[in-house]
Design a protein around this motif. Structure first.
Motif, PDB file in Angstrom:
ATOM      1  N   GLN A   1       0.818  -1.204   0.000  1.00 35.90           N
ATOM      2  CA  GLN A   1       0.000   0.000   0.000  1.00 35.90           C
ATOM      3  C   GLN A   1       0.856   1.261   0.000  1.00 35.90           C
ATOM      4  N   GLN A   2       2.010   1.204   0.685  1.00 37.78           N
ATOM      5  CA  GLN A   2       2.902   2.360   0.685  1.00 37.78           C
ATOM      6  C   GLN A   2       3.401   2.672  -0.715  1.00 37.78           C
ATOM      7  N   GLN A   3       3.496   1.640  -1.551  1.00 44.28           N
ATOM      8  CA  GLN A   3       3.937   1.828  -2.924  1.00 44.28           C
ATOM      9  C   GLN A   3       2.782   2.179  -3.861  1.00 44.28           C
ATOM     10  N   GLY A   4       1.568   2.296  -3.325  1.00 43.88           N
ATOM     11  CA  GLY A   4       0.411   2.637  -4.140  1.00 43.88           C
ATOM     12  C   GLY A   4       0.002   1.536  -5.080  1.00 43.88           C
ATOM     13  N   LYS A   5       0.146   0.280  -4.637  1.00 43.40           N
ATOM     14  CA  LYS A   5      -0.156  -0.857  -5.503  1.00 43.40           C
ATOM     15  C   LYS A   5      -1.267  -1.726  -4.929  1.00 43.40           C
ATOM     16  N   ILE A   6      -1.818  -2.558  -5.801  1.00 38.21           N
ATOM     17  CA  ILE A   6      -2.821  -3.549  -5.420  1.00 38.21           C
ATOM     18  C   ILE A   6      -2.113  -4.884  -5.236  1.00 38.21           C
TER      19      ILE A   6
END
Length: 274
Positions: free
Chosen positions: A24-29
């Motif tokens: 989530q910190q990387q903005g991913k699913i």
């Protein structure tokens, strides 16, 4: 021994939480496949959706995930149809997490009428509808699937199996906060409107059954992928769990031939991020 088991579960839960937080910190699913059609998807903002959670009785689910606590928190459950290898542990997980199940309307009505779940955990929707139970940034649309969906329920009073209405089988298209779209096709045969689904919804990732017998075989799945849906990514599912599901990822990839779609032939327990 009990203390060791408790510690093991706590360690697993911490590892799951840390891994999810990293994604989530990387903005991913993050997507975790658990065998057959069961997947756990964690959104960009940490919302957790579990689809078709056939786990405790699934011969392909990794042993650690047969302990339902290992999944961590669940915000929402999606079930594509009433068959036991898809409905699976959904009622138990719904009660454990107070998480609603979105499923074929007839299936949810049966779960309510039979007293399996209360009304707040079996909301109604239908094919073509879009719901936003996790907030406006995550849109869930119910689509057609070509299959069957009877509900087999063991009557606690008689100990006998009964067959009840399961509604019509469905698939789900989930559009996440960052616009990425996942199409979980459920159990389905090949049908021409897959072309329209591809053109209209433009899924980025498909979870596509390839086992044959009850669902598409690898050759059918290749047509659906290459000619109709044309996604960026594909994960083959619903194969190898039972002897009749003979299709393999290798056959699927061979049948696809030259295509821009990237096939992720992962094993149960593997995670991917998008």
């Amino acid at each position: 021994m009990r203390t060791r088991a408790v510690v093991a579960v706590l360690v697993l839960a911490i590892a799951v939480a840390l891994g999810t937080a990293g994604a989530q910190q990387q903005g991913k699913i993050e997507l975790l496949w658990l065998g057959q059609a069961a997947v756990k998807i964690t959104s960009v903002t940490g919302k957790v959706i579990v689809i078709d959670p056939f786990l405790t009785a699934n011969p392909k689910t990794p042993a650690q995930y047969k302990n339902l606590d290992a999944l961590g928190k669940i915000d929402l459950l999606l079930v594509t149809h009433a068959h036991g290898d898809h409905l699976g542990d959904a009622p138990d997980l719904a009660k454990k997490h107070n998480a609603p199940i979105f499923a074929p309307a007839g299936l949810n009505q049966s779960l309510l009428s039979l007293g399996v779940l209360p009304g707040n955990l079996v909301p109604r929707m239908n094919k073509g509808g879009t719901v936003t139970p996790l907030g406006p940034d995550i849109k869930i649309t119910m689509t057609r699937a070509e299959h069957s969906s009877e509900l087999v329920w063991k009557n606690p009073a008689t100990g006998k199996d009964e067959t009840h209405v399961g509604g019509e089988p469905v698939g789900f298209i989930i559009e996440f906060e960052n616009g990425f779209k996942i199409y979980h096709m459920g159990d389905t045969g090949l049908f021409g409107d897959m072309r329209w689904i591809g053109e209209y919804y433009k899924p980025d990732l498909i979870l596509i059954p390839i086992g044959g017998h009850f669902v598409m075989n690898p050759q059918d799945a290749a047509v659906a992928t290459r000619d109709f849906l044309k996604p960026k990514h594909a994960i083959p599912i619903h194969y190898g769990t039972f002897p009749v599901l003979r299709g393999t990822p290798e056959e699927y990839i061979k049948a696809l031939g030259q295509t821009p779609t990237k096939v992720h032939a992962i094993s149960p327990g593997d995670k991917l991020t998008f």
